[in-house]
Scaffold this active site. Structure first.
Site, PDB file in Angstrom:
ATOM      1  N   ILE A  62       0.844  -1.196   0.000  1.00  0.00           N
ATOM      2  CA  ILE A  62       0.000   0.000   0.000  1.00  0.00           C
ATOM      3  C   ILE A  62       0.881   1.248   0.000  1.00  0.00           C
ATOM      4  O   ILE A  62       1.897   1.296   0.693  1.00  0.00           O
ATOM      5  CB  ILE A  62      -0.873   0.020   1.274  1.00  0.00           C
ATOM      6  CG1 ILE A  62      -1.720  -1.246   1.375  1.00  0.00           C
ATOM      7  CG2 ILE A  62      -1.743   1.276   1.339  1.00  0.00           C
ATOM      8  CD1 ILE A  62      -2.188  -1.559   2.779  1.00  0.00           C
ATOM      9  N   CYS A  63       0.449   2.275  -0.745  1.00  0.00           N
ATOM     10  CA  CYS A  63       1.068   3.601  -0.644  1.00  0.00           C
ATOM     11  C   CYS A  63      -0.038   4.638  -0.834  1.00  0.00           C
ATOM     12  O   CYS A  63      -1.214   4.351  -0.639  1.00  0.00           O
ATOM     13  CB  CYS A  63       2.217   3.771  -1.641  1.00  0.00           C
ATOM     14  SG  CYS A  63       1.695   3.890  -3.355  1.00  0.00           S
ATOM     15  N   ARG A  64       0.321   5.852  -1.223  1.00  0.00           N
ATOM     16  CA  ARG A  64      -0.681   6.905  -1.373  1.00  0.00           C
ATOM     17  C   ARG A  64      -1.558   6.676  -2.595  1.00  0.00           C
ATOM     18  O   ARG A  64      -2.771   6.768  -2.527  1.00  0.00           O
ATOM     19  CB  ARG A  64       0.005   8.279  -1.457  1.00  0.00           C
ATOM     20  CG  ARG A  64      -0.961   9.452  -1.392  1.00  0.00           C
ATOM     21  CD  ARG A  64      -0.222  10.775  -1.440  1.00  0.00           C
ATOM     22  NE  ARG A  64       0.193  11.107  -2.799  1.00  0.00           N
ATOM     23  CZ  ARG A  64      -0.583  11.695  -3.699  1.00  0.00           C
ATOM     24  NH1 ARG A  64      -1.808  12.030  -3.404  1.00  0.00           N
ATOM     25  NH2 ARG A  64      -0.126  11.947  -4.906  1.00  0.00           N
TER      26      ARG A  64
END
Length: 98
Positions: A62-64
């Site tokens: 997961i990231c932005r």
């Protein structure tokens, strides 16, 4: 690279599935909220900390927005880890945060 939408991840968590979530955003970004249970390993540290991960498990990255988690996924895949990139990242996340 395998991908899953934020909604698919949320549905699995709501069903009580035990997911291995890794948030590769920077520490200050995660301070604004992360998916409950996610482990924070900033992208720049993934190669140095991959030994902490279990190759028999599958990890959701997961990231932005999905870009950095995609790079982290490629790095881990190249070392034999099973990973799924959460497309759209936290910008697409509508579930709970901690």
């Amino acid at each position: 690279m395998k991908e899953m939408t934020a909604k698919e991840v949320e549905v699995l968590l709501n069903k009580g599935e035990q997911l291995n979530l890794i948030d590769v955003r920077e520490t200050e970004e995660v301070a604004d909220g992360k998916i409950p249970g996610a482990i924070n390993i900033p992208l720049g540290l993934v190669e140095f900390r991959m030994h902490e991960l279990d190759k028999s498990k599958e990890y959701i990255m997961i990231c932005r927005s999905g870009g950095r988690s995609g790079r982290a996924s490629q790095t881990l895949e190249s070392h034999g880890y099973k990973v799924i990139n959460m497309a759209g990242g936290m910008l697409s996340w509508e579930g709970k945060v901690e």
